[in-house]
Design a protein around this motif. Structure first.
Motif, PDB file in Angstrom:
ATOM      1  N   ALA A 189     -25.057  14.644  43.592  1.00 44.47           N
ATOM      2  CA  ALA A 189     -26.139  13.723  43.239  1.00 44.47           C
ATOM      3  C   ALA A 189     -25.954  12.372  43.917  1.00 44.47           C
ATOM      4  N   ALA A 190     -24.714  11.889  44.000  1.00 42.56           N
ATOM      5  CA  ALA A 190     -24.441  10.619  44.670  1.00 42.56           C
ATOM      6  C   ALA A 190     -24.734  10.729  46.163  1.00 42.56           C
ATOM      7  N   ALA A 191     -24.324  11.843  46.758  1.00 45.62           N
ATOM      8  CA  ALA A 191     -24.596  12.063  48.187  1.00 45.62           C
ATOM      9  C   ALA A 191     -26.091  12.141  48.445  1.00 45.62           C
ATOM     10  N   ARG A 192     -26.809  12.828  47.560  1.00 42.69           N
ATOM     11  CA  ARG A 192     -28.262  12.966  47.717  1.00 42.69           C
ATOM     12  C   ARG A 192     -28.947  11.592  47.635  1.00 42.69           C
ATOM     13  N   ALA A 193     -28.514  10.776  46.671  1.00 39.10           N
ATOM     14  CA  ALA A 193     -29.117   9.454  46.495  1.00 39.10           C
ATOM     15  C   ALA A 193     -28.841   8.563  47.699  1.00 39.10           C
TER      16      ALA A 193
ATOM     17  N   GLY B 222     -37.667  32.812  39.151  1.00 35.98           N
ATOM     18  CA  GLY B 222     -39.006  32.274  39.323  1.00 35.98           C
ATOM     19  C   GLY B 222     -39.170  31.213  40.393  1.00 35.98           C
ATOM     20  N   ALA B 223     -39.512  30.004  39.954  1.00 32.96           N
ATOM     21  CA  ALA B 223     -39.819  28.909  40.872  1.00 32.96           C
ATOM     22  C   ALA B 223     -38.625  28.503  41.721  1.00 32.96           C
ATOM     23  N   ARG B 224     -37.423  28.838  41.285  1.00 30.64           N
ATOM     24  CA  ARG B 224     -36.243  28.495  42.084  1.00 30.64           C
ATOM     25  C   ARG B 224     -36.298  29.170  43.454  1.00 30.64           C
ATOM     26  N   ILE B 225     -36.865  30.353  43.495  1.00 25.90           N
ATOM     27  CA  ILE B 225     -36.970  31.076  44.768  1.00 25.90           C
ATOM     28  C   ILE B 225     -37.945  30.355  45.685  1.00 25.90           C
ATOM     29  N   ASP B 226     -39.061  29.882  45.135  1.00 18.28           N
ATOM     30  CA  ASP B 226     -40.052  29.177  45.943  1.00 18.28           C
ATOM     31  C   ASP B 226     -39.524  27.838  46.450  1.00 18.28           C
ATOM     32  N   ALA B 227     -38.645  27.212  45.660  1.00 20.11           N
ATOM     33  CA  ALA B 227     -38.137  25.884  46.019  1.00 20.11           C
ATOM     34  C   ALA B 227     -36.782  25.935  46.708  1.00 20.11           C
ATOM     35  N   VAL B 228     -36.367  27.112  47.152  1.00 18.29           N
ATOM     36  CA  VAL B 228     -34.998  27.278  47.619  1.00 18.29           C
ATOM     37  C   VAL B 228     -34.705  26.493  48.894  1.00 18.29           C
ATOM     38  N   GLU B 229     -35.705  26.240  49.710  1.00 15.11           N
ATOM     39  CA  GLU B 229     -35.459  25.508  50.965  1.00 15.11           C
ATOM     40  C   GLU B 229     -34.849  24.148  50.684  1.00 15.11           C
ATOM     41  N   GLU B 230     -35.384  23.483  49.661  1.00 12.06           N
ATOM     42  CA  GLU B 230     -34.849  22.164  49.289  1.00 12.06           C
ATOM     43  C   GLU B 230     -33.476  22.295  48.660  1.00 12.06           C
ATOM     44  N   ASP B 231     -33.285  23.292  47.788  1.00 13.50           N
ATOM     45  CA  ASP B 231     -31.998  23.478  47.116  1.00 13.50           C
ATOM     46  C   ASP B 231     -30.904  23.864  48.089  1.00 13.50           C
ATOM     47  N   ALA B 232     -31.289  24.551  49.180  1.00 14.11           N
ATOM     48  CA  ALA B 232     -30.293  25.052  50.127  1.00 14.11           C
ATOM     49  C   ALA B 232     -29.685  23.937  50.977  1.00 14.11           C
ATOM     50  N   ARG B 233     -30.325  22.801  50.977  1.00  8.22           N
ATOM     51  CA  ARG B 233     -29.816  21.688  51.781  1.00  8.22           C
ATOM     52  C   ARG B 233     -28.719  20.975  51.001  1.00  8.22           C
ATOM     53  N   ASP B 234     -27.476  21.300  51.275  1.00  7.65           N
ATOM     54  CA  ASP B 234     -26.355  20.719  50.543  1.00  7.65           C
ATOM     55  C   ASP B 234     -26.228  19.236  50.900  1.00  7.65           C
ATOM     56  N   PRO B 235     -26.389  18.353  49.929  1.00  6.36           N
ATOM     57  CA  PRO B 235     -26.413  16.918  50.246  1.00  6.36           C
ATOM     58  C   PRO B 235     -25.083  16.384  50.780  1.00  6.36           C
ATOM     59  N   LYS B 236     -23.955  16.946  50.328  1.00  6.70           N
ATOM     60  CA  LYS B 236     -22.662  16.467  50.823  1.00  6.70           C
ATOM     61  C   LYS B 236     -22.496  16.804  52.302  1.00  6.70           C
ATOM     62  N   THR B 237     -22.908  18.011  52.675  1.00 12.14           N
ATOM     63  CA  THR B 237     -22.835  18.402  54.083  1.00 12.14           C
ATOM     64  C   THR B 237     -23.768  17.548  54.927  1.00 12.14           C
ATOM     65  N   SER B 238     -24.979  17.326  54.420  1.00 10.80           N
ATOM     66  CA  SER B 238     -25.966  16.524  55.158  1.00 10.80           C
ATOM     67  C   SER B 238     -25.487  15.086  55.338  1.00 10.80           C
ATOM     68  N   LEU B 239     -24.861  14.524  54.302  1.00 14.95           N
ATOM     69  CA  LEU B 239     -24.362  13.151  54.407  1.00 14.95           C
ATOM     70  C   LEU B 239     -23.212  13.070  55.408  1.00 14.95           C
ATOM     71  N   GLN B 240     -22.356  14.072  55.403  1.00 18.19           N
ATOM     72  CA  GLN B 240     -21.250  14.094  56.362  1.00 18.19           C
ATOM     73  C   GLN B 240     -21.781  14.186  57.798  1.00 18.19           C
ATOM     74  N   GLU B 241     -22.808  15.006  57.994  1.00 16.63           N
ATOM     75  CA  GLU B 241     -23.408  15.125  59.327  1.00 16.63           C
ATOM     76  C   GLU B 241     -24.048  13.798  59.752  1.00 16.63           C
TER      77      GLU B 241
END
Length: 228
Positions: A215-219, A145-164
């Motif tokens: 969760a820590a990386a995201r925060a 359901g809604a997970r498909i609509d919200a996938v853009e946000e879920d696809a952003r891996d916070p650990k990878t983003s923090l490392q970048e």
């Protein structure tokens, strides 16, 4: 084949009534209790993973016709990963009807992410074998359901983003330090601190180490981006 009230209720939550309930029984049978006369769900898990994958690949392909392969791939991974399958399993209380050996039951198997995710894939395969691809596809799209609509946000891996973020500023990759591990073995709770070489850090708590790290990386990333 006669089934109990618990499985009748589960079929209601699942949204599919099996013409061949033995397929559902097999999908819910963990290897800890499987035998020559009671096959476990491992082969179904293998098949269900592919049915789920094709369903999600097609859904994403049709939803955004301008997206490149590089954009679609992380969205796909976010939708089919074990954690997502386990979340869907919890949504329909699949753990309540899992057939487990005594050791797995004693160690909290009904709540384990890996077991729930595997069983969810097996159930998808059981629906596919019972009623065909279109039925399994419809089931997946409805449950996700809604997970498909919200996938853009879920696809952003916070650990990878923090490392970048760190690398772009000449910093070493983040470190993830386990601050505490509490609770019984079958239901641990981890507190993890994401640390950067510039002294910035954030903590998070979750029932799995990987989830707490994310969760820590995201925060931390949210705070750093907010400061910017």
């Amino acid at each position: 084949m006669k089934i109990g009230a618990d499985l009748e209720a589960f079929m209601g939550r699942l949204g599919h009534r099996f013409a061949r309930p033995e397929l559902l029984m097999r999908a819910l049978t963990h290897s800890s209790i499987g035998s020559a006369t009671r096959p476990d769900n491992q082969r179904l898990e293998f098949l269900g993973d592919r049915v789920l994958g094709l369903t999600m690949a097609e859904a994403l392909f049709r939803a955004d016709r301008a997206a490149s392969e590089g954009q679609l791939a992380p969205r796909f991974n976010a939708l089919v990963r074990k954690e997502t399958c386990a979340d869907v399993a919890r949504q329909i209380d699949l753990g309540a009807v899992l057939k487990l050996g005594r050791s797995e039951m004693m160690s909290g198997g009904r709540r384990k992410e890996a077991l729930l995710g595997d069983a969810m894939e097996a159930v998808i395969a059981a629906v596919y074998l019972d009623a065909g691809f279109e039925a399994a596809q419809a089931l997946v799209l409805r449950l996700w359901g809604a997970r498909i609509d919200a996938v853009e946000e879920d696809a952003r891996d916070p650990k990878t983003s923090l490392q970048e973020w760190a690398q772009a500023r000449g910093l070493q990759p983040p470190k993830y330090v386990t601050i505490s591990r509490e609770g019984p073995d079958h239901a641990p709770v981890f507190t993890i601190e994401a640390q950067l070489a510039n002294g910035e850090s954030e903590r998070a708590t979750a029932g799995a180490k990987r989830q707490a790290e994310q969760a820590a990386a995201r925060a931390l990333l949210a705070r750093l981006e907010g400061q910017a």
